[in-house]
Motif scaffolding. Structure first.
Motif, mmCIF file in Angstrom:
data_model
loop_
_atom_site.group_PDB
_atom_site.id
_atom_site.type_symbol
_atom_site.label_atom_id
_atom_site.label_comp_id
_atom_site.label_asym_id
_atom_site.label_seq_id
_atom_site.Cartn_x
_atom_site.Cartn_y
_atom_site.Cartn_z
ATOM 1 N N UNK A 43 0.849 -1.184 0.000
ATOM 2 C CA UNK A 43 0.000 0.000 0.000
ATOM 3 C C UNK A 43 0.887 1.237 0.000
ATOM 4 N N UNK A 44 0.299 2.362 -0.369
ATOM 5 C CA UNK A 44 0.985 3.647 -0.341
ATOM 6 C C UNK A 44 0.340 4.493 0.752
ATOM 7 N N UNK A 45 1.153 5.036 1.644
ATOM 8 C CA UNK A 45 0.647 5.847 2.752
ATOM 9 C C UNK A 45 0.926 7.323 2.482
ATOM 10 N N UNK A 46 -0.121 8.134 2.573
ATOM 11 C CA UNK A 46 0.029 9.588 2.440
ATOM 12 C C UNK A 46 -0.686 10.239 3.626
ATOM 13 N N UNK A 47 -0.312 11.465 3.890
ATOM 14 C CA UNK A 47 -0.970 12.183 4.981
ATOM 15 C C UNK A 47 -1.017 13.668 4.672
ATOM 16 N N UNK A 48 -1.999 14.320 5.285
ATOM 17 C CA UNK A 48 -2.057 15.782 5.197
ATOM 18 C C UNK A 48 -2.648 16.333 6.474
ATOM 19 N N UNK A 49 -2.203 17.528 6.794
ATOM 20 C CA UNK A 49 -2.621 18.213 8.001
ATOM 21 C C UNK A 49 -3.543 19.354 7.573
ATOM 22 N N UNK A 50 -4.839 19.241 7.891
ATOM 23 C CA UNK A 50 -5.803 20.256 7.462
ATOM 24 C C UNK A 50 -6.247 21.158 8.611
ATOM 25 N N UNK A 51 -5.495 21.122 9.715
ATOM 26 C CA UNK A 51 -5.838 21.998 10.833
ATOM 27 C C UNK A 51 -5.695 23.454 10.389
ATOM 28 N N UNK A 52 -6.528 24.318 10.932
ATOM 29 C CA UNK A 52 -6.479 25.726 10.542
ATOM 30 C C UNK A 52 -5.237 26.436 11.086
ATOM 31 N N UNK A 53 -4.668 25.930 12.163
ATOM 32 C CA UNK A 53 -3.451 26.516 12.738
ATOM 33 C C UNK A 53 -2.526 25.378 13.162
ATOM 34 N N UNK A 54 -1.238 25.658 13.210
ATOM 35 C CA UNK A 54 -0.257 24.599 13.468
ATOM 36 C C UNK A 54 0.111 24.423 14.942
ATOM 37 N N UNK A 55 -0.441 25.242 15.838
ATOM 38 C CA UNK A 55 -0.136 25.056 17.255
ATOM 39 C C UNK A 55 -0.898 23.833 17.783
ATOM 40 N N UNK A 56 -0.398 23.250 18.885
ATOM 41 C CA UNK A 56 -1.017 22.055 19.451
ATOM 42 C C UNK A 56 -1.621 22.308 20.836
ATOM 43 N N UNK A 57 -1.421 23.512 21.361
ATOM 44 C CA UNK A 57 -2.008 23.861 22.659
ATOM 45 C C UNK A 57 -2.316 25.346 22.690
ATOM 46 N N UNK A 58 -3.399 25.679 23.366
ATOM 47 C CA UNK A 58 -3.766 27.076 23.615
ATOM 48 C C UNK A 58 -3.898 27.241 25.118
ATOM 49 N N UNK A 59 -3.132 28.182 25.667
ATOM 50 C CA UNK A 59 -3.135 28.390 27.116
ATOM 51 C C UNK A 59 -3.829 29.708 27.437
ATOM 52 N N UNK A 60 -4.906 29.592 28.205
ATOM 53 C CA UNK A 60 -5.667 30.750 28.644
ATOM 54 C C UNK A 60 -5.415 30.929 30.130
ATOM 55 N N UNK A 61 -4.660 31.961 30.460
ATOM 56 C CA UNK A 61 -4.349 32.205 31.871
ATOM 57 C C UNK A 61 -5.328 33.192 32.498
#
Length: 189
Positions: A43-61
């Motif tokens: 098989x051939x494996x492909x991937x794509x990242x369709x997230x609107x932003x590239x950060x993985x965490x949002x910190x609200x203090x």
């Protein structure tokens, strides 16, 4: 005199430079199979990242300041590599030009953190869409993992990274244990 001015300028610019942006360690763990489902199915494996932003965490203090945190590793490549290891442990071979393909779409990978000096609340969510396709048809499945975690004091980067990794690992486990996906790939690849 010029050398002195240049040296002073470099020293001043170095002192004024902003601190390095904090980043999380993203290390998803593949779920490895003890036995092969198939022998030499390509098989051939492909991937794509369709997230609107590239950060993985949002910190609200809570001070009208929401801070994004990125991953040290490329999220798309890390998830693709983990899935590749999973499929290879089941006996599938990855090639570049197979008529059978598996595509991975990363739709969400985020930990939302609300914290104060006394407490923190983390909500993690990872959503992957996997499409297994052959000349005879295709199967599209969406896998979602969520987690909530509360703790005392403010959350550290290591704790936030642990939630992100744990949720991603839950999704990888769901993919590895998905009977429908395994049967589809086993019968058609």
């Amino acid at each position: 005199m010029r050398k002195l001015v240049l040296a002073a300028s470099v020293a001043l610019l170095t002192a004024c430079s902003s601190p390095q942006q904090e980043q999380l360690n993203f290390m998803p763990q593949p779920v490895l199979s003890n036995s092969n489902l198939v022998q030499n199915a390509n098989f051939t494996l492909t991937s794509k990242d369709v997230r609107s932003a590239q950060y993985v965490a949002l910190i609200d203090s809570g001070r009208s300041n929401i801070e994004p945190i990125h991953s040290r590793q490329n999220v798309r490549i890390s998830i693709e590599n983990a899935l590749l290891e999973q499929f290879q442990s089941q006996g599938f071979n990855s090639t570049v030009n197979s008529e059978n393909s598996v595509s991975v779409e990363i739709q969400e990978a985020l930990v939302s953190v609300k914290h104060s000096v006394m407490a923190n609340e983390m909500d993690g969510k990872v959503v992957l869409e996997i499409t297994a396709e052959t000349p005879k048809g295709k199967l599209v499945k969406t896998y979602t993992g969520t987690a909530k975690r509360n703790g005392a004091l403010s959350a550290s980067d290591d704790e936030i990274g642990m939630v992100l990794n744990d949720v991603t690992n839950l999704v990888l486990k769901e993919v590895a244990n998905d009977r429908e996906l395994k049967d589809y790939m086993q019968e058609r690849f």
